[in-house]
Design a protein around this motif. Structure first.
Motif, PDB file in Angstrom:
ATOM      1  N   ARG A 282       0.829  -1.215   0.000  1.00  0.00           N
ATOM      2  CA  ARG A 282       0.000   0.000   0.000  1.00  0.00           C
ATOM      3  C   ARG A 282       0.860   1.261   0.000  1.00  0.00           C
ATOM      4  NH1 ARG A 282      -5.096  -1.210   4.068  1.00  0.00           N
ATOM      5  NH2 ARG A 282      -5.927  -2.981   2.894  1.00  0.00           N
ATOM      6  N   ILE A 283       1.939   1.228   0.772  1.00  0.00           N
ATOM      7  CA  ILE A 283       2.863   2.375   0.780  1.00  0.00           C
ATOM      8  C   ILE A 283       3.454   2.558  -0.617  1.00  0.00           C
ATOM      9  CG2 ILE A 283       5.128   3.168   1.624  1.00  0.00           C
ATOM     10  CD1 ILE A 283       3.112   3.581   3.791  1.00  0.00           C
ATOM     11  N   ALA A 284       3.946   1.462  -1.213  1.00  0.00           N
ATOM     12  CA  ALA A 284       4.551   1.525  -2.552  1.00  0.00           C
ATOM     13  C   ALA A 284       3.543   2.021  -3.584  1.00  0.00           C
ATOM     14  CB  ALA A 284       5.105   0.161  -2.953  1.00  0.00           C
ATOM     15  N   ASN A 285       2.302   1.538  -3.511  1.00  0.00           N
ATOM     16  CA  ASN A 285       1.274   1.984  -4.452  1.00  0.00           C
ATOM     17  C   ASN A 285       0.974   3.473  -4.278  1.00  0.00           C
ATOM     18  OD1 ASN A 285       1.013  -0.537  -5.632  1.00  0.00           O
ATOM     19  ND2 ASN A 285      -0.680  -1.148  -4.313  1.00  0.00           N
ATOM     20  N   SER A 286       0.926   3.923  -3.040  1.00  0.00           N
ATOM     21  CA  SER A 286       0.684   5.347  -2.786  1.00  0.00           C
ATOM     22  C   SER A 286       1.810   6.192  -3.375  1.00  0.00           C
ATOM     23  CB  SER A 286       0.575   5.621  -1.288  1.00  0.00           C
ATOM     24  OG  SER A 286      -0.613   5.083  -0.776  1.00  0.00           O
ATOM     25  N   ILE A 287       3.038   5.726  -3.195  1.00  0.00           N
ATOM     26  CA  ILE A 287       4.179   6.458  -3.755  1.00  0.00           C
ATOM     27  C   ILE A 287       4.046   6.516  -5.273  1.00  0.00           C
ATOM     28  CG2 ILE A 287       6.683   6.394  -4.120  1.00  0.00           C
ATOM     29  CD1 ILE A 287       6.883   5.117  -1.269  1.00  0.00           C
ATOM     30  N   GLN A 288       3.794   5.347  -5.898  1.00  0.00           N
ATOM     31  CA  GLN A 288       3.668   5.270  -7.353  1.00  0.00           C
ATOM     32  C   GLN A 288       2.593   6.217  -7.880  1.00  0.00           C
ATOM     33  OE1 GLN A 288       6.524   3.674  -8.246  1.00  0.00           O
ATOM     34  NE2 GLN A 288       5.363   2.523  -9.740  1.00  0.00           N
ATOM     35  N   GLU A 289       1.461   6.259  -7.185  1.00  0.00           N
ATOM     36  CA  GLU A 289       0.340   7.087  -7.622  1.00  0.00           C
ATOM     37  C   GLU A 289       0.596   8.572  -7.436  1.00  0.00           C
ATOM     38  OE1 GLU A 289      -2.853   5.572  -5.249  1.00  0.00           O
ATOM     39  OE2 GLU A 289      -2.851   3.622  -6.253  1.00  0.00           O
ATOM     40  N   THR A 290       1.493   8.929  -6.530  1.00  0.00           N
ATOM     41  CA  THR A 290       1.666  10.325  -6.137  1.00  0.00           C
ATOM     42  C   THR A 290       2.827  11.015  -6.855  1.00  0.00           C
ATOM     43  OG1 THR A 290       0.779   9.751  -3.964  1.00  0.00           O
ATOM     44  CG2 THR A 290       1.913  11.860  -4.137  1.00  0.00           C
ATOM     45  N   ILE A 291       3.893  10.283  -7.141  1.00  0.00           N
ATOM     46  CA  ILE A 291       5.072  10.931  -7.734  1.00  0.00           C
ATOM     47  C   ILE A 291       4.866  11.196  -9.227  1.00  0.00           C
ATOM     48  CG2 ILE A 291       6.616   9.918  -6.023  1.00  0.00           C
ATOM     49  CD1 ILE A 291       7.607   7.962  -8.158  1.00  0.00           C
ATOM     50  N   SER A 292       5.683  12.090  -9.752  1.00  0.00           N
ATOM     51  CA  SER A 292       5.616  12.403 -11.183  1.00  0.00           C
ATOM     52  C   SER A 292       6.265  11.283 -11.991  1.00  0.00           C
ATOM     53  CB  SER A 292       6.347  13.726 -11.462  1.00  0.00           C
ATOM     54  OG  SER A 292       7.739  13.567 -11.236  1.00  0.00           O
ATOM     55  N   LYS A 293       5.990  11.268 -13.291  1.00  0.00           N
ATOM     56  CA  LYS A 293       6.532  10.234 -14.167  1.00  0.00           C
ATOM     57  C   LYS A 293       8.049  10.300 -14.283  1.00  0.00           C
ATOM     58  CE  LYS A 293       2.464   9.571 -17.059  1.00  0.00           C
ATOM     59  NZ  LYS A 293       1.985   8.430 -16.348  1.00  0.00           N
ATOM     60  N   GLU A 294       8.633  11.475 -14.075  1.00  0.00           N
ATOM     61  CA  GLU A 294      10.085  11.599 -14.205  1.00  0.00           C
ATOM     62  C   GLU A 294      10.824  11.239 -12.916  1.00  0.00           C
ATOM     63  OE1 GLU A 294      11.145  15.585 -15.238  1.00  0.00           O
ATOM     64  OE2 GLU A 294      10.205  16.427 -13.481  1.00  0.00           O
ATOM     65  N   SER A 295      10.091  11.003 -11.837  1.00  0.00           N
ATOM     66  CA  SER A 295      10.714  10.625 -10.570  1.00  0.00           C
ATOM     67  C   SER A 295      10.944   9.120 -10.518  1.00  0.00           C
ATOM     68  CB  SER A 295       9.839  11.053  -9.391  1.00  0.00           C
ATOM     69  OG  SER A 295       9.760  12.463  -9.329  1.00  0.00           O
ATOM     70  N   ILE A 296      11.869   8.712  -9.653  1.00  0.00           N
ATOM     71  CA  ILE A 296      12.191   7.299  -9.471  1.00  0.00           C
ATOM     72  C   ILE A 296      11.924   6.939  -8.016  1.00  0.00           C
ATOM     73  CG2 ILE A 296      14.008   5.551  -9.505  1.00  0.00           C
ATOM     74  CD1 ILE A 296      15.547   7.273 -11.428  1.00  0.00           C
ATOM     75  N   ALA A 297      11.173   5.867  -7.790  1.00  0.00           N
ATOM     76  CA  ALA A 297      10.955   5.346  -6.438  1.00  0.00           C
ATOM     77  C   ALA A 297      11.717   4.041  -6.310  1.00  0.00           C
ATOM     78  CB  ALA A 297       9.471   5.118  -6.188  1.00  0.00           C
ATOM     79  N   ILE A 298      12.512   3.933  -5.235  1.00  0.00           N
ATOM     80  CA  ILE A 298      13.350   2.759  -5.022  1.00  0.00           C
ATOM     81  C   ILE A 298      13.168   2.286  -3.587  1.00  0.00           C
ATOM     82  CG2 ILE A 298      15.716   1.882  -5.041  1.00  0.00           C
ATOM     83  CD1 ILE A 298      16.403   4.360  -6.804  1.00  0.00           C
ATOM     84  N   ARG A 299      12.918   1.003  -3.414  1.00  0.00           N
ATOM     85  CA  ARG A 299      12.893   0.429  -2.064  1.00  0.00           C
ATOM     86  C   ARG A 299      14.339   0.136  -1.686  1.00  0.00           C
ATOM     87  NH1 ARG A 299      10.046  -5.138  -0.128  1.00  0.00           N
ATOM     88  NH2 ARG A 299      10.539  -4.934   2.089  1.00  0.00           N
TER      89      ARG A 299
END
Length: 161
Positions: free
Chosen positions: A64-81
């Motif tokens: 849920r945290i990862a999905n929230s991050i994915q939904e919230t950040i811009s397309k040019e941003s990178i999310a990494i665990r």
């Protein structure tokens, strides 16, 4: 080339991952990407969820945290665990005000996805690089240190209730 979003989950390869992020930042963060903000996120309550409800629910919390991050950040941003319950977001074209606004949006998203079983909550820290003079590892360290300072405040508030 635009940023892509990736999730890395193996905690025992943190040093390898750091090298990967350094190489990636050198290859993909261009001069015109600045300011770039690094946002660190540490999920609260994961240990409690794992201990009281089981690891299946802990995994659900992280999803849920990862999905929230994915939904919230811009397309040019990178999310990494980057660890068991830690995430890093690389945000090109984000000054400190935009980083703070993104953190507020993430907090709102976490709150909206909280239910009677799982509370989505996290500590945040960030660092904004105005240029590429500071090595990535040092910028990461500052963001991480700021996140732990926020986590300490959260724990102090919890203990005083």
């Amino acid at each position: 080339m635009s940023f892509r979003t990736i999730l890395i989950s193996n905690r025992c390869k943190l040093d390898l991952r750091m090298n990967y992020m350094e190489v990636r930042s050198k290859n993909y963060v261009r001069k015109d990407d600045f300011p770039t903000s690094l946002i660190m996120i540490d999920c609260n309550y994961l240990k409690e969820v794992n201990d009281h409800l089981g690891h299946e629910y802990g995994d659900l919390l992280l999803q849920r945290i990862a999905n929230s991050i994915q939904e919230t950040i811009s397309k040019e941003s990178i999310a990494i665990r980057v660890g068991g319950d830690e995430f890093l977001i690389l945000c090109p074209h984000h000054d400190h005000q935009q980083a703070e606004k993104l953190i507020e949006q993430l907090q709102e998203s976490f709150h909206s996805k909280t239910d009677n079983i799982l509370k989505l909550d996290a500590a945040f820290g960030y660092y904004t690089a105005m240029d590429d003079t500071l090595p990535f590892k040092e910028a990461f360290y500052i963001a991480d240190k700021n996140m732990y300072a926020h986590k300490k405040i959260i724990h102090q508030q919890r203990n005083h209730k």
